[in-house]
Design a protein around this motif. Structure first.
Motif, short mmCIF file in Angstrom:
data_model
loop_
_atom_site.label_atom_id
_atom_site.label_comp_id
_atom_site.label_asym_id
_atom_site.label_seq_id
_atom_site.Cartn_x
_atom_site.Cartn_y
_atom_site.Cartn_z
N LEU A 161 0.89 -1.22 -0.10
CA LEU A 161 -0.15 -0.06 -0.01
C LEU A 161 0.93 1.40 -0.14
O LEU A 161 0.53 2.33 -0.81
CB LEU A 161 -0.94 -0.17 1.17
N PHE A 162 1.97 1.13 0.71
CA PHE A 162 2.87 2.38 0.85
C PHE A 162 3.17 2.90 -0.51
O PHE A 162 3.39 3.75 -1.02
CB PHE A 162 3.82 2.21 1.55
N ARG A 163 3.82 1.60 -1.34
CA ARG A 163 4.55 1.89 -2.52
C ARG A 163 3.43 2.31 -3.54
O ARG A 163 3.72 3.15 -4.44
CB ARG A 163 5.17 0.67 -3.08
N ALA A 164 2.18 1.78 -3.59
CA ALA A 164 1.13 1.93 -4.37
C ALA A 164 0.83 3.63 -4.23
O ALA A 164 0.49 4.28 -5.12
CB ALA A 164 0.01 1.19 -4.45
N ARG A 165 0.75 3.92 -2.94
CA ARG A 165 0.18 5.40 -2.75
C ARG A 165 1.27 6.31 -3.20
O ARG A 165 0.78 7.41 -3.45
CB ARG A 165 0.04 5.42 -1.30
N GLU A 166 2.52 6.00 -2.81
CA GLU A 166 3.56 6.82 -3.44
C GLU A 166 3.36 7.06 -5.20
O GLU A 166 3.59 8.13 -5.69
CB GLU A 166 4.76 6.28 -3.18
N GLN A 167 3.23 5.81 -5.70
CA GLN A 167 2.86 5.96 -7.29
C GLN A 167 1.65 6.92 -7.67
O GLN A 167 1.70 7.70 -8.48
CB GLN A 167 2.57 4.60 -7.73
N LEU A 168 0.61 6.76 -6.80
CA LEU A 168 -0.55 7.78 -6.87
C LEU A 168 -0.10 9.22 -6.90
O LEU A 168 -0.48 10.19 -7.65
CB LEU A 168 -1.78 7.38 -5.89
N ARG A 169 0.74 9.38 -5.82
CA ARG A 169 1.02 10.98 -5.41
C ARG A 169 1.91 11.39 -6.56
O ARG A 169 1.82 12.46 -7.05
CB ARG A 169 1.81 11.00 -4.27
N GLN A 170 2.73 10.59 -7.37
CA GLN A 170 3.67 11.07 -8.22
C GLN A 170 3.28 10.78 -9.67
O GLN A 170 3.76 11.37 -10.65
CB GLN A 170 5.10 10.25 -8.21
N SER A 171 2.15 10.26 -9.80
CA SER A 171 1.61 9.96 -11.25
C SER A 171 0.57 10.97 -11.46
O SER A 171 0.05 11.70 -10.81
CB SER A 171 1.10 8.45 -11.31
N LYS A 172 0.02 11.00 -12.79
CA LYS A 172 -0.90 11.67 -13.01
C LYS A 172 -2.36 10.82 -13.66
O LYS A 172 -3.05 11.08 -14.47
CB LYS A 172 -0.68 12.44 -14.68
#
Length: 416
Positions: A161-172
């Motif tokens: 979840l931590f890694r996936a949420r980081e992707q959400l923050r950094q992506s469009k």
């Protein structure tokens, strides 16, 4: 129940039910990468409820009260966030658009929920991450519930979840109309999310209540929404909906008046919902209209046979389905369910020999099955396995069922 306890119970139930709706609508209004902001808005909304309701009493329409407060908090947050931008635009003599009003209409909630699940199931995220994110953000699952659903431990789920949420923050990531090819690529993850949502509702492993009607309805409504669109009408979807209908048809008979679990063989079949069984049959025919076969096809077929009368012959069909299922989807749960079906056809002693091939983790279901298989031949060993099963579950209702089985074993041993 005291007034304070009643308010806490209502808030707890509302949070579980309304959090998912609020998240879907607010994420669609802002964006997926603003998930932290959305969660802050929801947390602030429920915090205000805990402060206001004890003083003013529970509103006549608690959900509407929460939606109104959430909209106001979101607007305030947006104004603060854009105050500096407005100053700059005034100097430059340009305009900035006001945000569109946030609506919590039922149709918009449903559309937002499904759109969000498809958005989270973006192909740049790993399949497991997609499902974990969907279950947490859009289904309201705790880390523990996700762990049970995916047969994983809490720490592993937290890392995913931590890694996936980081992707959400950094992506469009954005909510958008998808092409047919994009829908096809995401359908597996979407269906798995809805399937796991239903499973937690049908047989909760983490809550005091074994059956959670709100989750079952949520899963079935999402599935029904998918049947309304040509691009999502797949054999796998119809098989999943067939499974849901067959399983849901027995809900009223699965617990007694005290809320205790009633095992399948003791269920009052007159309480089974024949309309749901008929609807399940209709979806079943649609699902098997092609040669495509998925895990949902096998599970729907097995659930179909559970709605039919008969004993040995029925279990032979079910065992054959599990044999084929295991060849294409080798999982601990499928293996253990196959052994149970095997015991119905060939007896408990022969089924014990089948258990020698089991090499996966020994969870509650493993020990519960061994308790059942040893119940006729070795009551002491059966009792030991039931006790181990109790140690591996947090559900009070399941513990009560297992304790009752131990009592029956002791009672039978005493009579002998």
């Amino acid at each position: 129940m005291t007034i304070a306890n009643q308010e806490n119970k209502i808030l707890s139930d509302l949070f579980r039910r309304e959090q998912v709706k609020m998240t879907a609508v607010l994420c669609r209004h802002f964006s997926l990468k603003d998930i932290d902001l959305v969660e802050d808005i929801i947390a602030e909304t429920f915090l205000r409820a805990t402060e206001v309701w004890p003083q003013n009493g529970i509103p006549e329409n608690p959900s509407a009260w929460l939606y109104t407060v959430a909209k106001n908090i979101a607007k305030d947050g947006f104004r603060k966030k854009t105050s500096e931008t407005k100053k700059i635009n005034n100097v430059l003599n340009t305009n900035i658009e006001e945000p569109k009003d946030i609506s919590f209409e039922e149709s918009l909630i449903s559309d937002s929920h499904l759109a969000m699940i498809f958005a989270v199931c973006e192909n740049t995220i790993s399949p497991k991450s997609r499902v974990c994110l969907s279950l947490q953000i859009l289904c309201g699952f705790s880390v523990e519930e996700i762990g049970f659903a995916l047969h994983s431990n809490k720490e592993a789920v937290k890392k995913i979840l931590f890694r996936a949420r980081e992707q959400l923050r950094q992506s469009k990531f954005e909510i958008k109309d998808l092409t047919i090819d994009e829908i096809k690529l995401r359908m597996d993850s979407v269906l798995l999310t809805i399937y796991l949502l239903f499973n937690e509702g049908y047989s909760s492993k983490t809550k005091d209540s074994v059956i959670r009607i709100d989750l079952i309805k949520q899963a079935m409504n999402l599935g029904l929404s998918l049947t309304q669109t040509e691009s999502t009408k797949t054999p796998e979807l119809f098989a999943l909906m067939s499974l849901f209908c067959f399983q849901a048809s027995r809900l009223e008979s699965r617990t007694n008046t005290q809320g205790s679990v009633v095992i399948f063989t003791d269920q009052d079949k007159s309480k089974w919902d024949q309309n749901l069984i008929q609807k399940g049959n209709e979806f079943f025919l649609e699902a098997f209209s092609t040669t495509s076969r998925s895990r949902y096809h096998y599970e729907a077929a097995i659930a179909y046979w559970h709605t039919q009368e008969g004993s040995l012959e029925k279990w032979k069909y079910i065992l054959n389905l599990y044999d084929n299922f295991l060849e294409t989807y080798n999982s601990p749960s499928v293996f253990l369910n196959r052994v149970f079906a095997y015991s119905k056809v060939y007896g408990k002693q022969k089924a014990l020999n089948e258990m020698e091939n089991y090499q996966d983790y020994k969870n509650r279901d493993y020990h519960s099955l061994l308790g059942y298989l040893y119940s006729n031949s070795n009551s002491e060993l059966a009792s030991l396995h039931y006790q181990k099963a109790i140690q591996k579950t947090k559900s009070k209702k399941e513990i009560a069922v297992l304790e009752q089985k131990i009592k029956e074993l002791n009672s039978n041993a005493f009579r002998e």
